[in-house]
Scaffold this active site. Structure first.
Site, short mmCIF file in Angstrom:
data_model
loop_
_atom_site.label_atom_id
_atom_site.label_comp_id
_atom_site.label_asym_id
_atom_site.label_seq_id
_atom_site.Cartn_x
_atom_site.Cartn_y
_atom_site.Cartn_z
CG PHE A 119 -0.32 20.14 -2.95
CD1 PHE A 119 -1.43 20.50 -2.20
CD2 PHE A 119 0.93 20.33 -2.38
CE1 PHE A 119 -1.31 21.02 -0.93
CE2 PHE A 119 1.08 20.85 -1.09
CZ PHE A 119 -0.06 21.20 -0.37
CE LYS A 120 -2.59 18.59 2.68
NZ LYS A 120 -3.47 19.50 1.88
CG ASP A 121 -1.24 12.08 -4.03
OD1 ASP A 121 -1.44 11.51 -2.95
OD2 ASP A 121 -2.10 12.19 -4.93
CG MET A 124 1.69 11.27 2.22
SD MET A 124 2.04 12.20 3.72
CE MET A 124 0.52 13.10 3.96
#
Ligand SMILES: *Cc1c(COP(=O)(O)O)cnc(C)c1O
Length: 480
Positions: A119-121, A124
């Site tokens: 989920f960091k995409d 980011m």
């Protein structure tokens, strides 16, 4: 919209000023002066925007949310940045964050379809485009230095690869990431991405980043910056998918939903808190932790206690292995009625002195659940295995270890009247070893990752030595 520090510093700043900064000057975290309120008419309009086909969708919804918080980027530019970030080409699906129903009233929201399958995409990718835009506008460059044990480093590299004005120097513990994670990071051939494998453990990598950041002359001379989870822009980007989840699980804006969020640094679930404060009809925010239960302990007892390294467990949901929750100060600021002096006394003084504080006896503690809707729970390795097995057997859906922590804890907070959305934070392929332990078979692998372990690798192995890392950075970027 202006931003203030959680520790009471008198300065107020615009979005682009805090975009490239880390902490506020007094050590606090930045928050907006107030949360913009989304009234019934706006929420109805946003539902239309999200469902609006070609001219609408996730990118258009992201623009609506972001534009309430960003007043120093022209509207047309902000719109173009959102359109460029949230595309079917990058996320492999036009829905960007599709909802999967496991059973009636129980959903997974897929946040892991981005380039690095976590989920960091979601945040980011936007940060990469915002950085490139703002650095070009200022005529500046930035060298991002970070330490990673997996998800953050790869998300940062895939967001910054090929971007003008940005270089990434990412430290990771040599030989300790999963083969898939190593292949993801080290196969990047972009000239602005530098993988540095440190002969040591993750803490050694983090210590080097700290040492470099404390060397103020070097930090200024080489324009060293970070992309860690306390960055407000990352948190803001995450607010969008709470609205997107809500619009998919409901048909009208008189309905409520609850979210369960696998949590480590409290960044993801803090975005849910912001969405709720804006007026999104969220009943409950369920914080799910693994064996590193700093947050579960707080929501049960009011005690916030930072763990020593020896008490920080290495688990099979490693991206939630934290000793303290770096975004938690934002929620406590709201809980204490935005009293910056009190937050400073707790996070600046009490934590430094005693490593803990206790709000259990304070009348505001009851507000965490009653007014802000927070409850919590914890999950262990055995729970993860059982939950992965159960979800696979009953629904034919394979979930990763972090999402399993969420599903396990969500089931402990049933409410037949309110749909529950569990945020899926990674895909199982990233944590293959535990999937094999649970299911006796290899996880599914998205096609575009076929054979990546065999690709050539670009990585520099180095001793755990700050001076060596500084010399490498100096060699690879011009001093300005
Ligand atoms: C980073 C991460 C988390 C924890 O998110 P926080 O914002 O730190 O609470 C959970 N799951 C996965 C897969 C992650 O990468």
């Amino acid at each position: 919209m202006l931003y203030l520090s959680t520790r009471g510093h008198p300065d107020r700043k615009h979005f682009c000023e805090i975009l490239l900064e880390g902490l506020a000057p007094d050590g606090g975290l930045y928050l907006p002066e107030r949360y913009p309120q989304v009234d019934a008419a706006t929420l109805a309009r946003w539902r239309g925007v999200f469902n609006g086909g070609a001219s609408g969708g996730y990118a258009a919804l992201a623009y609506e949310v972001l534009s309430l918080y960003i007043d120093d980027i022209p509207a047309a530019d902000l719109k173009a940045l959102c359109d460029k970030t949230y595309t079917e080409a990058v996320y492999g699906t036009a829905a960007i964050v599709p909802l999967k129903q496991l059973e009636k009233g129980f959903y997974l929201e897929a946040l892991s379809n981005g380039p690095t399958l976590a989920f960091k995409d979601m945040a980011m990718q936007l940060l990469g485009n915002l950085f490139e835009y703002e650095l070009a506008r200022r005529g500046e460059e930035l060298n991002i230095l970070g330490a990673t044990s997996g998800d953050t480093g790869s998300a940062a590299e895939y967001a910054m690869r090929g971007k003008q004005g940005v270089r990434v120097f990412m430290l990771s513990p040599h030989g300790r990431m999963s083969p898939f994670q190593q292949a993801q990071m080290f196969s990047l051939m972009d000239q602005n991405i530098h993988n540095i494998a440190i002969e040591g453990v993750f803490d050694d990598c983090q210590d080097i980043v700290k040492n470099v950041s404390n060397d103020l002359a070097f930090k200024r001379g080489y324009k060293i910056g970070t992309v860690n989870s306390i960055n407000w822009a990352r948190l803001l980007a995450q607010v969008v998918y709470y609205f997107a989840g809500y619009f998919q699980a409901t048909t009208g804006n008189d309905q409520k939903v609850s979210f369960t969020v696998p949590s480590g640094n409290f960044g993801n679930v803090c975005a849910g808190h912001v969405a709720r404060q804006m007026g999104l009809p969220i009943q409950t925010l369920v914080v799910a932790t693994n064996e590193n239960d700093v947050l579960d302990e707080f929501f049960r007892t009011g005690v916030y206690r930072v763990r020593a390294s020896a008490d920080t467990h290495e688990t099979s949901s490693p991206s939630m292995d934290i000793s303290k929750a770096s975004n938690f100060e934002r929620f406590v600021f709201d809980l204490l009625g935005r009293d910056g002096a009190r937050v400073k006394a707790l996070f600046g003084d009490a934590l430094a002195r005693e490593g803990r504080f206790d709000l259990g006896g304070d009348p505001v503690f009851a507000e965490a659940a009653k007014h802000y809707g927070f409850v919590s729970g914890k999950s262990t390795h055995a729970d993860r295995l059982a939950t992965i097995r159960d979800t696979w057997t009953r629904f034919g859906v394979m979930i990763d270890t972090h999402t399993a922590d969420g599903v396990k804890v969500a089931r402990e907070h049933p409410n037949p009247a309110v749909p529950m959305i569990v945020l899926e934070t990674a895909l199982p392929i990233k944590f293959a070893e535990t999937i094999v332990e649970a299911l006796g078979r290899e996880p599914e692998r998205p096609e575009k990752f076929d054979g990546i372990e065999a690709l050539p690798k670009r990585v520099q192995v180095m001793p755990a030595d700050t001076a060596a890392v500084q010399a490498y950075i100096a060699q690879h970027c011009p001093r300005t």
